[in-house]
Design a protein around this motif. Structure first.
Motif, PDB file in Angstrom:
ATOM      1  N   LEU A  75       0.828  -1.205   0.000  1.00  0.00           N
ATOM      2  CA  LEU A  75       0.000   0.000   0.000  1.00  0.00           C
ATOM      3  C   LEU A  75       0.863   1.256   0.000  1.00  0.00           C
ATOM      4  N   LEU A  76       1.885   1.285   0.833  1.00  0.00           N
ATOM      5  CA  LEU A  76       2.763   2.456   0.883  1.00  0.00           C
ATOM      6  C   LEU A  76       3.528   2.652  -0.424  1.00  0.00           C
ATOM      7  N   TYR A 100       2.517   1.717  -3.398  1.00  0.00           N
ATOM      8  CA  TYR A 100       1.548   2.178  -4.380  1.00  0.00           C
ATOM      9  C   TYR A 100       1.294   3.672  -4.210  1.00  0.00           C
ATOM     10  N   ARG A 101       1.057   4.111  -2.993  1.00  0.00           N
ATOM     11  CA  ARG A 101       0.793   5.532  -2.752  1.00  0.00           C
ATOM     12  C   ARG A 101       1.990   6.394  -3.129  1.00  0.00           C
ATOM     13  N   TRP A 102       3.182   5.931  -2.802  1.00  0.00           N
ATOM     14  CA  TRP A 102       4.398   6.669  -3.133  1.00  0.00           C
ATOM     15  C   TRP A 102       4.572   6.761  -4.653  1.00  0.00           C
ATOM     16  N   PHE A 136       2.260   6.458  -6.946  1.00  0.00           N
ATOM     17  CA  PHE A 136       1.187   7.248  -7.543  1.00  0.00           C
ATOM     18  C   PHE A 136       1.446   8.740  -7.365  1.00  0.00           C
ATOM     19  N   ARG A 137       1.991   9.151  -6.213  1.00  0.00           N
ATOM     20  CA  ARG A 137       2.305  10.563  -5.993  1.00  0.00           C
ATOM     21  C   ARG A 137       3.432  11.046  -6.888  1.00  0.00           C
TER      22      ARG A 137
END
Length: 96
Positions: A85-86, A88-90, A92-93
């Motif tokens: 999850l982390l 993916y978020r990183w 995506f940002r």
């Protein structure tokens, strides 16, 4: 890892269709999936080398068998999900 990489690639493809630059996001999904597969392969070779050269069945064991059979499975599953999850978020940002 093959299944996880496939699901990650599918998810990036699905989300890419709703963005302004879908090719860039699809490429990120492919890179993430390939990175997971390559990482698993490298770790497998490293662990196999340790087993072969040390002469032990479990050269990296740090805990008892009872902990490894019960609590470690749940902890590892949660840790894996949080790391994915982390990442993916990183990722995506970085694409925004």
């Amino acid at each position: 890892m093959v299944v996880v990489g496939s699901v990650a690639g599918w998810y990036f493809d699905r989300r890419a269709d709703r963005r302004a630059n879908p090719a860039s996001i699809k490429q990120m999904g492919i890179l993430l999936a390939c990175g997971m597969l390559v990482g698993e392969g490298l770790i497998g070779v490293l662990i196999a080398s340790l087993v072969a050269f040390s002469g032990q069945d479990f050269p990296l064991s740090l805990v008892s068998d009872s902990f490894a059979d019960h609590e470690a499975v749940g902890i590892g599953t949660v840790a894996f999900a949080v790391i994915i999850l982390l990442m993916y978020r990183w990722g995506f940002r970085l694409r925004k």
